[in-house]
Design a protein around this motif. Structure first.
Motif, PDB file in Angstrom:
ATOM      1  N   UNK A 328      29.554 -68.328  11.914  1.00  0.00           N
ATOM      2  CA  UNK A 328      29.705 -68.993  10.620  1.00  0.00           C
ATOM      3  C   UNK A 328      28.393 -69.582  10.125  1.00  0.00           C
ATOM      4  N   UNK A 329      27.521 -69.907  11.065  1.00  0.00           N
ATOM      5  CA  UNK A 329      26.279 -70.566  10.692  1.00  0.00           C
ATOM      6  C   UNK A 329      25.351 -69.658   9.894  1.00  0.00           C
ATOM      7  N   UNK A 330      25.554 -68.352   9.972  1.00  0.00           N
ATOM      8  CA  UNK A 330      24.649 -67.423   9.284  1.00  0.00           C
ATOM      9  C   UNK A 330      25.314 -66.827   8.043  1.00  0.00           C
ATOM     10  N   UNK A 331      26.345 -67.511   7.526  1.00  0.00           N
ATOM     11  CA  UNK A 331      27.055 -66.942   6.371  1.00  0.00           C
ATOM     12  C   UNK A 331      26.167 -66.787   5.153  1.00  0.00           C
ATOM     13  N   UNK A 332      25.125 -67.582   5.066  1.00  0.00           N
ATOM     14  CA  UNK A 332      24.243 -67.499   3.905  1.00  0.00           C
ATOM     15  C   UNK A 332      23.186 -66.408   4.026  1.00  0.00           C
ATOM     16  N   UNK A 333      23.129 -65.725   5.158  1.00  0.00           N
ATOM     17  CA  UNK A 333      22.115 -64.688   5.352  1.00  0.00           C
ATOM     18  C   UNK A 333      22.702 -63.354   5.801  1.00  0.00           C
ATOM     19  N   UNK A 334      23.977 -63.333   6.136  1.00  0.00           N
ATOM     20  CA  UNK A 334      24.549 -62.132   6.756  1.00  0.00           C
ATOM     21  C   UNK A 334      24.583 -60.942   5.801  1.00  0.00           C
ATOM     22  N   UNK A 335      24.603 -61.203   4.497  1.00  0.00           N
ATOM     23  CA  UNK A 335      24.608 -60.105   3.523  1.00  0.00           C
ATOM     24  C   UNK A 335      23.265 -59.937   2.821  1.00  0.00           C
TER      25      UNK A 335
END
Length: 642
Positions: A328-335
């Motif tokens: 969840x911590x990388x939700x701002x970079x996963x896409x």
């Protein structure tokens, strides 16, 4: 509306593909009924060798020729396989057995002709003949305890070698099989009084024929055989030695034997050569892998979609959830679009094209359209389907490229149309140059090369552009979460989460799911055997799809939990790395199962296996990528992100 356009695209591909496939290579092979005395012309095909893998036309050797050599019409697949089907001086009459028939006589074997025969005998070349679309075969008795008492070897050898010590020292002699004893099996229909050919077998002999002078080619009087009885009652009969200046007489017998075998079952003796238990063992072994992976995916799904979506009530549970659900911590970079995003779109589109071609080809094979009786049908089907599936390649690459906010869709379309086929064609062209240098019939003629260029540039490339235009017109795929402007720093990863290690580990299980079936495929490709167990192959293909998808999802989940959001290329390479193991297995097969001695033949083997491995990489990589793409979108769409 978008869903309707997707289905319309699929329908367009089907409408283009099916009629052309039917017109080009799917005509059924109808049974031929013969009356007693009807002519049965025997056709000759290429000379083949498992030692050199270089086919040659039959008349490259100084065999007897008809008055005029006529080439049979061949489809694209036959030409690419090196088949060269021509007429021969052998003509039978239905149900009329004849013994000791003269074909021709060579008064003196020239040094060049003797050298040709010796070279082909030394390289274990086999002669391939065809009667009513049935290949000639030698019937052998099994000695391995198999329930099948006999097996059939396609074709017959040019000759054999023996050790001789007549001159006081041991030397090698080359014997030519100049007398062929054919047995034609036929099924007689009492109602119509016609017969159908259901078997074509041969026994080979090397005989130095003797005859009474003067020589009369219209009525030769042999002392070694006659029209009433077979020869070879004594093993002391001198064989036909291949030496310069030798007189060589070619003869044959033909015996017709009635058989209970039906016309529809006449290919069974060629196809039922493998043990079904081995294939079932392969499938059970692969299913165990799938069940193991499915259990892991089910556990991960429960964690991500049930436990991880629960609300945080106090600080302790929030910390615990954060530790367990680092993804969840990388939700701002996963896409965030990956590096070389355009190249990823190109390979994803080519993979979809290859996947669609493979799937449709296997469906046709299951329906019985790609029987070995339709020579070259399988290769022709794959080529034509790949060309028509260019529509899907352009569509999927454009859709993915637009999601990455790309604007140069024409450049991506050109790369999709030329990258994968360009690499394959370049390798193929270099291998074809090697074959051409060996003067082999396996070299693709200029006309066929032009046909391949036309299929590529005239049909495939325009279809890729059409698909890309349709895909780029559609709205961009929306990400389930927003992407931050500043990339998040990725923490240091454990050694087992390093990209190289996880990618290499990910390819083992997909390869393990198919390697037993791969053995039979390689045997059919390189040891001149038929492969027709498409039912088993289709099951293994489905298992491969599931295995690629599940192993990629599992490793992608672990990667995201380690707060590493560079998953795009890793997902493609994880399952795609199984192609590396395929190539390594091909090398193992080369050194343990094949007897290739020539450098050119070895280069051909590894060149073609490199093409197959590269194609397997594109196929499995795309399956894994889209499975991971679906998984990542699903989990991030299932949680509420502040």
């Amino acid at each position: 509306m978008a869903r309707a356009m997707d289905w319309a695209l699929v329908a367009l591909v089907a409408l283009i593909s099916l009629p052309l496939l039917h017109a080009f290579y799917l005509p059924g092979v109808a049974p031929l009924d013969f009356n007693r005395g009807d002519d049965l012309p025997v056709k000759v095909n290429k000379l083949t060798s498992t030692k050199t893998q270089l086919p040659y036309i039959y008349y490259d050797l100084p065999y007897c020729k008809p008055e005029k050599i006529l080439n049979s019409a061949e489809n694209l697949g036959e030409v690419l396989k090196g088949d060269r089907i021509e007429n021969s001086p052998y003509v039978f009459q239905m149900r009329e057995s004849k013994l000791c028939n003269l074909v021709c006589k060579i008064d003196k074997l020239s040094a060049e002709d003797a050298s040709k025969f010796k070279e082909k005998i030394d390289d274990d070349y086999r002669v391939n003949m065809i009667l009513d679309n049935l290949p000639v075969a030698i019937k052998r008795e099994r000695r391995d305890g198999s329930p099948n008492l006999y097996f059939y070897e396609r074709g017959f050898p040019v000759g054999s070698k023996i050790k001789s010590s007549e001159s006081g020292r041991e030397e090698e002699k080359f014997l030519l099989y100049n007398h062929l004893a054919f047995e034609v099996l036929y099924h007689h229909d009492s109602e119509t009084a016609t017969s159908r050919v259901v078997g074509f077998q041969v026994t080979t002999y090397s005989v130095h024929h003797e005859y009474e002078s003067p020589w009369d080619p219209s009525k030769p009087r042999f002392s070694t055989c006659n029209q009433n009885s077979k020869i070879y009652v004594s093993n002391s009969m001198p064989p036909q030695v291949v030496e310069e200046g030798q007189e060589v007489i070619f003869t044959y017998d033909v015996i017709f034997t009635e058989s209970e075998t039906k016309w529809a079952s006449r290919w069974d003796v060629y196809l039922n050569m493998s043990d079904d238990q081995i294939h079932w063992f392969s499938i059970i072994n692969s299913l165990m892998i799938v069940l193991f992976l499915s259990g892991m995916v089910a556990m991960i799904t429960m964690r991500t979609l049930y436990r991880d979506i629960s609300k945080y009530n106090d600080l302790e549970t929030q910390e615990e959830a954060q530790e367990e659900t680092g993804w969840k911590l990388v939700h701002g970079d996963v896409f965030r679009p990956p590096t070389h995003a355009g190249l990823l779109c190109v390979y994803a589109g080519s993979g979809v094209q290859f996947f669609a071609m493979t799937l449709v080809t296997m469906v046709f094979a299951l329906l019985g359209f790609l029987s070995p009786s339709n020579r070259g049908g399988l290769m022709t089907a794959m080529l034509l389907l790949w060309v028509f599936m260019g529509l899907l390649a352009g569509y999927t690459s454009a859709r993915l490229y637009k999601m990455f906010k790309g604007t140069e869709w024409k450049k991506i379309t050109l790369k999709t149309a030329f990258t994968f086929p360009g690499v394959v064609f370049s390798l193929f062209f270099m291998l074809n140059a090697l074959i051409w240098g060996e003067k082999s019939s396996g070299a693709v003629p200029f006309g066929t090369m032009f046909a391949l260029f036309f299929l590529w540039f005239g049909i495939s490339v325009p279809l890729v552009f059409v698909g890309s235009y349709l895909g780029f017109k559609k709205p961009a795929i929306e990400d389930p979460v927003r992407t931050n402007k500043i990339p998040r720093q990725i923490p240091e990863q454990a050694w087992y989460m390093q990209p190289a290690f996880s990618v290499l580990i990910g390819g083992i299980l997909p390869f393990g799911a198919v390697f037993i079936e791969l053995f039979f495929i390689l045997t059919s490709l390189w040891l001149n055997q038929f492969y027709y167990i498409f039912g088993f192959l289709f099951i293994v293909f489905l298992i491969l799809i599931v295995t690629c998808a599940e192993i990629t999802i599992v490793l992608c989940y672990f990667q995201l939990c380690s707060e590493d959001y560079h998953w795009w290329w890793r997902a493609y390479l994880t399952s795609g790395s199984s192609a590396l193991y395929l190539f390594l297995y091909a090398a193992f097969y080369y050194f343990t199962k094949l007897e290739i001695t020539k450098l050119v033949s070895g280069m051909l083997y590894f060149g073609y296996m490199l093409i197959i491995s590269y194609s397997f990489f594109v196929l499995t990589g795309t399956i894994g990528f889209y499975a991971c793409f679906w998984f990542v979108r699903k989990i991030y769409a299932s949680v509420k992100i502040d």
